[in-house]
Design a protein around this motif. Structure first.
Motif, PDB file in Angstrom:
ATOM      1  N   ALA A 150      26.548  81.389   5.427  1.00 48.89           N
ATOM      2  CA  ALA A 150      27.958  81.726   5.230  1.00 48.89           C
ATOM      3  C   ALA A 150      28.152  83.236   5.111  1.00 48.89           C
ATOM      4  N   LEU A 151      27.291  83.897   4.371  1.00 49.20           N
ATOM      5  CA  LEU A 151      27.395  85.353   4.227  1.00 49.20           C
ATOM      6  C   LEU A 151      27.143  86.051   5.567  1.00 49.20           C
ATOM      7  N   ARG A 152      26.214  85.519   6.340  1.00 48.58           N
ATOM      8  CA  ARG A 152      25.935  86.115   7.657  1.00 48.58           C
ATOM      9  C   ARG A 152      27.145  85.954   8.582  1.00 48.58           C
ATOM     10  N   ARG A 153      27.760  84.782   8.559  1.00 52.51           N
ATOM     11  CA  ARG A 153      28.964  84.590   9.368  1.00 52.51           C
ATOM     12  C   ARG A 153      30.082  85.520   8.893  1.00 52.51           C
ATOM     13  N   GLY A 154      30.152  85.734   7.588  1.00 52.43           N
ATOM     14  CA  GLY A 154      31.143  86.651   7.046  1.00 52.43           C
ATOM     15  C   GLY A 154      30.948  88.062   7.553  1.00 52.43           C
TER      16      GLY A 154
END
Length: 216
Positions: A150-154
């Motif tokens: 999720a953080l990477r997609r963010g």
């Protein structure tokens, strides 16, 4: 033909009854383990809460360990999925999703008193039972992976700072969250948990990417 339909209906009813019995056992076992820990969990209390016989218990679960493993695999894993993984997978902004999950943490006295079911079992059983260790480790790994992704997609969407290491940040956030729950459980003080959740929220806010200024 009528006999065949009757037999089929009876088997269906028996199957549904068996599923309900198993579900009641899992729910009762989860509650008892959450309250007392696995090794101190009282089987008679589980049976009484579930409203089933000892024979029904051993029909569905070979022994106490098997019941405990099922609690981890089916109950605790499902709770983690609903509380953490799903919001992170469907949320547009991981920072908002994480803050929302953290702020939804129960502050009820009974929950503060008992802490985190996953962490409790991990701490209690990992040194002495490989079955529990691997099962709890799997949930922690799935939790970490969901947060990391999720953080990477963010970052890809320009919502999370580019210099944030998603994997390290995910591990830190889980450790901080579980740590605050453990400290609050030990102190039996909800104020400590409130303070910790507030600190985590502030940290997450610091991970937001700064919007680029619009062209004049």
């Amino acid at each position: 033909m009528t006999s065949l339909r009757a037999n089929s209906k009876r088997r269906l009813v028996e199957k549904r009854d068996g599923q309900r019995t198993r579900a009641r056992l899992l729910d009762a076992a989860y509650r008892e383990i959450y309250r007392a820990g696995f090794r101190s969990a009282d089987m008679d209390s589980i049976l009484a809460t579930a409203g089933v016989t000892k024979g029904a218990l051993y029909y569905h679960f070979e022994n106490k360990d098997a019941l405990g493993y099922a609690v981890v695999d089916e109950v605790i894993a499902d709770l983690a999925q609903k509380k953490w993984m799903t919001p992170l997978q469907v949320g547009e902004n991981p920072i908002d999703a994480l803050i929302g999950v953290i702020q939804s943490t129960s502050l009820k006295p009974e929950d503060v008193q008992c802490g985190c079911a996953l962490n409790n079992l991990s701490q209690e059983m990992s040194p002495v039972n490989e079955g529990f260790r691997t099962r709890t480790a799997k949930i922690f790994a799935l939790w970490t992976d969901a947060m990391t992704s999720a953080l990477r997609r963010g970052q890809q969407r320009g919502l999370v700072k580019g210099d944030v290491n998603p994997g390290e940040t995910a591990t830190f956030l889980i450790a901080a969250y579980e740590g605050y729950l453990s400290l609050a459980k030990n102190s039996q003080d909800v104020r400590l948990l409130k303070s910790g959740l507030k600190a985590m929220t502030h940290y997450l806010e610091s991970l937001r990417a700064t919007p680029e200024p619009k062209a004049a």
